[in-house]
Design an enzyme around this catalytic site. Sequence first.
Site, PDB file in Angstrom:
ATOM      1  N   LYS A   1       0.844  -1.192   0.000  1.00 44.52           N
ATOM      2  CA  LYS A   1       0.000   0.000   0.000  1.00 44.52           C
ATOM      3  C   LYS A   1       0.880   1.244   0.000  1.00 44.52           C
ATOM      4  O   LYS A   1       1.529   1.562   0.998  1.00 44.52           O
ATOM      5  CB  LYS A   1      -0.884   0.022   1.259  1.00 44.52           C
ATOM      6  CG  LYS A   1      -1.791   1.230   1.291  1.00 44.52           C
ATOM      7  CD  LYS A   1      -2.046   1.668   2.719  1.00 44.52           C
ATOM      8  CE  LYS A   1      -2.634   3.042   2.819  1.00 44.52           C
ATOM      9  NZ  LYS A   1      -2.048   4.076   1.999  1.00 44.52           N
TER      10      LYS A   1
ATOM     11  N   SER B   1       5.245   7.155   9.941  1.00 41.28           N
ATOM     12  CA  SER B   1       5.403   7.859  11.215  1.00 41.28           C
ATOM     13  C   SER B   1       5.389   6.889  12.400  1.00 41.28           C
ATOM     14  O   SER B   1       4.839   5.789  12.319  1.00 41.28           O
ATOM     15  CB  SER B   1       4.276   8.879  11.379  1.00 41.28           C
ATOM     16  OG  SER B   1       3.049   8.193  11.486  1.00 41.28           O
TER      17      SER B   1
ATOM     18  N   THR C   1       1.777   5.917  13.479  1.00 40.37           N
ATOM     19  CA  THR C   1       1.163   4.806  12.734  1.00 40.37           C
ATOM     20  C   THR C   1       1.867   3.495  13.075  1.00 40.37           C
ATOM     21  O   THR C   1       1.218   2.453  13.208  1.00 40.37           O
ATOM     22  CB  THR C   1       1.222   5.069  11.212  1.00 40.37           C
ATOM     23  OG1 THR C   1       0.631   6.338  10.944  1.00 40.37           O
ATOM     24  CG2 THR C   1       0.486   4.002  10.432  1.00 40.37           C
ATOM     25  N   GLY C   2       3.169   3.531  13.262  1.00 38.37           N
ATOM     26  CA  GLY C   2       3.906   2.322  13.661  1.00 38.37           C
ATOM     27  C   GLY C   2       3.333   1.728  14.939  1.00 38.37           C
ATOM     28  O   GLY C   2       3.157   0.503  15.056  1.00 38.37           O
TER      29      GLY C   2
ATOM     30  N   GLU D   1       9.901   1.007  10.179  1.00 41.51           N
ATOM     31  CA  GLU D   1      10.878   2.096   9.992  1.00 41.51           C
ATOM     32  C   GLU D   1      10.115   3.399  10.176  1.00 41.51           C
ATOM     33  O   GLU D   1       9.299   3.762   9.328  1.00 41.51           O
ATOM     34  CB  GLU D   1      11.478   2.026   8.584  1.00 41.51           C
ATOM     35  CG  GLU D   1      12.279   0.776   8.324  1.00 41.51           C
ATOM     36  CD  GLU D   1      13.577   0.728   9.113  1.00 41.51           C
ATOM     37  OE1 GLU D   1      14.245   1.779   9.215  1.00 41.51           O
ATOM     38  OE2 GLU D   1      13.916  -0.339   9.641  1.00 41.51           O
TER      39      GLU D   1
ATOM     40  N   CYS E   1      13.374  11.277   6.517  1.00 38.74           N
ATOM     41  CA  CYS E   1      13.304  10.706   7.871  1.00 38.74           C
ATOM     42  C   CYS E   1      14.583  10.980   8.655  1.00 38.74           C
ATOM     43  O   CYS E   1      14.545  11.211   9.849  1.00 38.74           O
ATOM     44  CB  CYS E   1      13.044   9.208   7.798  1.00 38.74           C
ATOM     45  SG  CYS E   1      14.263   8.307   6.834  1.00 38.74           S
TER      46      CYS E   1
ATOM     47  N   GLU F   1       8.965  15.419  15.571  1.00 36.27           N
ATOM     48  CA  GLU F   1       9.351  15.425  14.164  1.00 36.27           C
ATOM     49  C   GLU F   1       8.420  16.377  13.402  1.00 36.27           C
ATOM     50  O   GLU F   1       7.202  16.239  13.457  1.00 36.27           O
ATOM     51  CB  GLU F   1       9.221  14.016  13.586  1.00 36.27           C
ATOM     52  CG  GLU F   1       9.725  13.922  12.173  1.00 36.27           C
ATOM     53  CD  GLU F   1       9.537  12.544  11.566  1.00 36.27           C
ATOM     54  OE1 GLU F   1       8.470  11.948  11.776  1.00 36.27           O
ATOM     55  OE2 GLU F   1      10.448  12.067  10.876  1.00 36.27           O
TER      56      GLU F   1
HETATM   57  P1  NAD Z   1       2.106   8.034   7.984  1.00 30.95           P
HETATM   58  O1  NAD Z   1       2.424   7.180   9.159  1.00 30.95           O
HETATM   59  O2  NAD Z   1       1.057   9.041   8.105  1.00 30.95           O
HETATM   60  O3  NAD Z   1       1.685   7.118   6.736  1.00 30.95           O
HETATM   61  C1  NAD Z   1       2.512   6.083   6.267  1.00 30.95           C
HETATM   62  C2  NAD Z   1       1.631   5.030   5.626  1.00 30.95           C
HETATM   63  O4  NAD Z   1       0.797   4.468   6.631  1.00 30.95           O
HETATM   64  C3  NAD Z   1       0.713   5.576   4.534  1.00 30.95           C
HETATM   65  O5  NAD Z   1       0.623   4.654   3.485  1.00 30.95           O
HETATM   66  C4  NAD Z   1      -0.603   5.699   5.265  1.00 30.95           C
HETATM   67  O6  NAD Z   1      -1.722   5.613   4.410  1.00 30.95           O
HETATM   68  C5  NAD Z   1      -0.547   4.499   6.196  1.00 30.95           C
HETATM   69  N1  NAD Z   1      -1.427   4.608   7.364  1.00 30.95           N
HETATM   70  C6  NAD Z   1      -1.853   5.733   7.978  1.00 30.95           C
HETATM   71  N2  NAD Z   1      -2.673   5.414   9.004  1.00 30.95           N
HETATM   72  C7  NAD Z   1      -2.750   4.067   9.042  1.00 30.95           C
HETATM   73  C8  NAD Z   1      -3.434   3.146   9.877  1.00 30.95           C
HETATM   74  N3  NAD Z   1      -4.206   3.537  10.879  1.00 30.95           N
HETATM   75  N4  NAD Z   1      -3.266   1.822   9.650  1.00 30.95           N
HETATM   76  C9  NAD Z   1      -2.463   1.405   8.653  1.00 30.95           C
HETATM   77  N5  NAD Z   1      -1.821   2.231   7.808  1.00 30.95           N
HETATM   78  C10 NAD Z   1      -1.952   3.547   8.003  1.00 30.95           C
HETATM   79  O7  NAD Z   1       3.488   8.675   7.538  1.00 30.95           O
HETATM   80  P2  NAD Z   1       3.735   9.668   6.329  1.00 30.95           P
HETATM   81  O8  NAD Z   1       3.270  11.031   6.713  1.00 30.95           O
HETATM   82  O9  NAD Z   1       3.205   9.062   5.093  1.00 30.95           O
HETATM   83  O10 NAD Z   1       5.311   9.673   6.210  1.00 30.95           O
HETATM   84  C11 NAD Z   1       6.134  10.488   6.997  1.00 30.95           C
HETATM   85  C12 NAD Z   1       6.758   9.677   8.099  1.00 30.95           C
HETATM   86  O11 NAD Z   1       7.496   8.590   7.528  1.00 30.95           O
HETATM   87  C13 NAD Z   1       7.764  10.477   8.902  1.00 30.95           C
HETATM   88  O12 NAD Z   1       7.563  10.176  10.257  1.00 30.95           O
HETATM   89  C14 NAD Z   1       9.105   9.934   8.426  1.00 30.95           C
HETATM   90  O13 NAD Z   1      10.146  10.070   9.359  1.00 30.95           O
HETATM   91  C15 NAD Z   1       8.767   8.506   8.166  1.00 30.95           C
HETATM   92  N6  NAD Z   1       9.760   7.875   7.298  1.00 30.95           N
HETATM   93  C16 NAD Z   1      10.633   6.984   7.848  1.00 30.95           C
HETATM   94  C17 NAD Z   1      11.630   6.410   7.064  1.00 30.95           C
HETATM   95  C18 NAD Z   1      12.609   5.427   7.665  1.00 30.95           C
HETATM   96  O14 NAD Z   1      13.315   4.759   6.922  1.00 30.95           O
HETATM   97  N7  NAD Z   1      12.683   5.316   8.984  1.00 30.95           N
HETATM   98  C19 NAD Z   1      11.717   6.715   5.712  1.00 30.95           C
HETATM   99  C20 NAD Z   1      10.806   7.631   5.170  1.00 30.95           C
HETATM  100  C21 NAD Z   1       9.819   8.201   5.967  1.00 30.95           C
END
Ligand code: NAD
Length: 503
Positions: free
Chosen positions: A192, A246, A249-250, A268, A303, A402
Site C-alpha cells: 500500500k 510515522s 502509525t507504527g 521504519e 526521515c 518530528e
Molecule cells: P504516515 O504514518 O502518516 O503514513 C505512512 C503510511 O501508513 C501511509 O501509506 C498511510 O496511508 C498508512 N497509514 C496511515 N494510518 C494508518 C493506519 N491507521 N493503519 C495502517 N496504515 C496507516 O506517515 P507519512 O506522513 O506518510 O510519512 C512520513 C513519516 O514517515 C515520517 O515520520 C518519516 O520520518 C517517516 N519515514 C521513515 C523512514 C525510515 O526509513 N525510517 C523513511 C521515510 C519516511
Amino acid sequence: MTEQITYAEWVARRDSISFDVRPFINGRRVESYSSQQVQKADPSNGKALYAFAEGAQDDVDAAVAAARAAFDDGGWRYRPVFERKAILHRLADLLERDAEAFALIEASDVGKPIRDALHVDIPLAVSVLRHNAEAADHIIGGTYPTDGGSLAMSVRAPRGVVGAIVGWNFPLVLAVMKIGPALVTGNSLVLKPSELSSVSALMLAELAQEAGVPDGVLNILPGLGATIGNAMAHHPDIDMISFTGSTATGKRLMAASAASNMKRLLLECGGKSPNIVFSDAPDIQLVAAGVFQKMFWNQGQVCSAGTRLIVERGVKDHLLELVQGHIKKLRKGHPLDPDTDFGPLISEAQRDKVLGFMSLGREQGAELYCGGSKALDETDGFYVEPTIFANVDPSMTIVQEEIFGPVLSVMEFETLEEAVSLANSTSYGLSATAWTTSLPTAQRLIRDIKAGGLTVMGTGAPSAGAPFGSMPVEPHGQSGVGVEGGVEGLASYTISKTVEIFA
Ligand code: NAD
C-alpha cells in the site's frame, strides 16, 4: 538527452499523462470495491491532479487471496534464487529505461524538484533492487555441534504473505525497499503506497510483470490508511507487515498485530536526528554545506534529516551565517523546472502542520533566525520558507517532535558530555551526524549516541560511500523496530526453523 528536457517539455509531458490509480491485483488493473473518491492536489498550485478510490476491505481481501494463492502455488518461492535475482535485475533495467517517466510522476506527486527525482530517486531505487538481488545468495542458515548422533541445523524460509505500507517522501524508493527483499526471498507481497503518492508503485507493478514476476506475487493497493492500511494491519492472512512511516502509525500497527494474528513487524518510523559540529572540524564551509544539505534537501521531508544542529560554542554564529548563505541562493520554484532547487511541501495539510510548528516555536520563545512563513504565495502551491530557530531549549516542542519540513533547531554545547546528552534527548534514534577529526571524540559518539546510523564527517573528502541499501539499519528508541537493508535486512523477510536429523 535528459539534460535537454526543458521546463515546458516536462509540463507538456505531465499534461499528457492520464493517471491510472486503480489497484493492481493478480497481474492486472482492477476497479476498487469502493466508490468513495479521494482528490489528490498538485503540490505546486493546489489544483486537482487526479482522483482515486479510498479503498475497501474487499480490495484487501482480494489482494491477500491472490498473494496467498501465488505463495501456496510455490511457483515463485521454489524457483531457483538465481532466477528471482535475474528478475529483480531485469526490473532495475526497466526502471532505468523508463527513468524519465517515473521521475516525472515522483516530481508531480511529491513536489520534489525534477532534477532530484531523476538523478537521485530513480538511481537509489535501482540501487536498492540490484543490492537486494545480489544479497539473496548470502542468506544462509547454520549447523550446530552435537554428540555426533545427529545433524543439527537452522534453515530459513520466506514468511508467506507480506503486507507493506509506506509513506510518501520517496515513494518509489520506499516501495522497492519492501519489494526487493520480500520478493527475492520468495514471499508474495501486498503493498500500500501513501495516498499522497500512489502512482509510481502502480506503474512499477506493471514493469515487474514485464520483468517476469508472476501474477499474484506483487499486488498494489492504493487507498487511505484508515481503509486499506487498517484492513491490512488487522488481516488474519497477512504474515508480516513491513512499514515505513510515522511513529504514531507504527504504534497502531503494533496494536493491530497484537489484536489480530501476531503478524511479524518491521517498522521504519520517524526521526529527529542530531547534526553535531565540533570546533575541530577543519573546514567550516564544508560543514555549512553539509548541514544545509542534510536539513533542507527534499524540503526537509527526509526521515534522517539533520533537524537538530548541536554546535560547539564559538562556532555557531559563523556557521549559521554560512548556512543562511546557502538558503539565500536556493531557487524555489515549480518542481518540473530543471532549475528548481526547492519545491513545495507535498500537501496543504503537511504545509499547515509545518506552519503550525513554526508558530509554536515562536510562542515557546525560540529565536527565529530566518524563514518562518509561507513562500511563493502567488502560486497557491504548498511552499514554505526554509527556517532556522536559533537558541532553542531542548524541551521545546519543535526540538522534541518530528516536523517533517524545512525547520532547523539550533543548540550550543561546551563539553562532549553535553553534546551527547543533547543528541540523545528525544524519544527517537534513527540517525546522527558528527563533524570532527578527533578519533577519541568519534569513538565516544559511536559508543554513546542513540541512533541506528551514525555518520562521522572528518575532512569531508568526496566519496560515494557504501551503496544505498547495502547497510543494515536498526532504528533505536521510537524510530522503529527491526532491521532494514543489507543481508540482515533480507533475513527480516524470512523465518528460521531449526532442524535435527538423527541417523
Ligand atoms: P504516515 O504514518 O502518516 O503514513 C505512512 C503510511 O501508513 C501511509 O501509506 C498511510 O496511508 C498508512 N497509514 C496511515 N494510518 C494508518 C493506519 N491507521 N493503519 C495502517 N496504515 C496507516 O506517515 P507519512 O506522513 O506518510 O510519512 C512520513 C513519516 O514517515 C515520517 O515520520 C518519516 O520520518 C517517516 N519515514 C521513515 C523512514 C525510515 O526509513 N525510517 C523513511 C521515510 C519516511
